[in-house]
Design an enzyme around this catalytic site. Sequence first.
Site, PDB file in Angstrom:
ATOM      1  N   ASP A  11       0.865  -1.176   0.000  1.00 54.98           N
ATOM      2  CA  ASP A  11       0.000   0.000   0.000  1.00 54.98           C
ATOM      3  C   ASP A  11       0.909   1.235   0.000  1.00 54.98           C
ATOM      4  OD1 ASP A  11      -2.364   1.670   0.579  1.00 54.98           O
ATOM      5  OD2 ASP A  11      -1.433   1.861   2.562  1.00 54.98           O
ATOM      6  N   ASP A  13      -0.284   5.136   0.911  1.00 59.11           N
ATOM      7  CA  ASP A  13      -0.583   6.084   1.988  1.00 59.11           C
ATOM      8  C   ASP A  13      -0.689   5.358   3.331  1.00 59.11           C
ATOM      9  OD1 ASP A  13      -0.890   8.664   0.604  1.00 59.11           O
ATOM     10  OD2 ASP A  13      -2.554   7.674  -0.414  1.00 59.11           O
ATOM     11  N   ASP A 167      -1.515  -0.742   5.952  1.00 59.78           N
ATOM     12  CA  ASP A 167      -1.796  -0.169   7.277  1.00 59.78           C
ATOM     13  C   ASP A 167      -3.269  -0.148   7.625  1.00 59.78           C
ATOM     14  OD1 ASP A 167      -2.185   1.907   5.257  1.00 59.78           O
ATOM     15  OD2 ASP A 167      -2.471   3.274   6.942  1.00 59.78           O
TER      16      ASP A 167
END
Length: 218
Positions: A11, A13, A167
């Site tokens: 990922d 961001d 995240d």
Amino acid sequence: MPRQYELLIFDWDGTLMDSAGFIVDSIQKACADIGIPVPDERACRQIIGLGLIQALQALLPDLPEGDYPRLVERYRHYYLGQDAEIPLFEGVTEGIRELHGAGFTLAVATGKSLKGLERALDHSGLRTYFAATRCADQTHSKPHPAMVEEIVDELMMDKARALVIGDTSHDMLMAENAGVARLGVTYGAHLPEDLQPHRPLLLAGSFNEVKSWLMTQA
């Protein structure tokens, strides 16, 4: 012994780039601009990782349909005005180089738009290390498995040797839906209790911990 995982799908961001606070700030300012109640930080963080329209619809489901374009415009006004200044997390630049140099194949699956990811890759200087990318405006948004499946197919790799690193619960669920392993990081948008139900191989508190685990355990 051969590695268990050879394809690392990151990922962006909240995993590689420390952008969660900037995203929250931009959402809150955009809501204030169009005169609607400003959501709290926790609510804003929960929708990070989704495609922008999907994220705003999840955050503000009662907003009249005609107001979403105005909200998107104001969000982009604030976010794009500062996105060149958003830093990578500590250890990311060196860690990505080391993982690439160690022979891993690296990819990105992100809720960003393709244009947004292109800017981020250029600003960060990391473009050359990623063999494939998928963005929310190119295919289905997370947690649909399409991003993972398309990256695996493009690179002609074995899905059993792919690992998603993210995240948010959206990243973990995307990996689950694709039938691939996953590793969660706790320094981004979501809390550990959001990630743990998806049975990640590791919950890492820093990118350096991610890198060390990958170099020794993956």
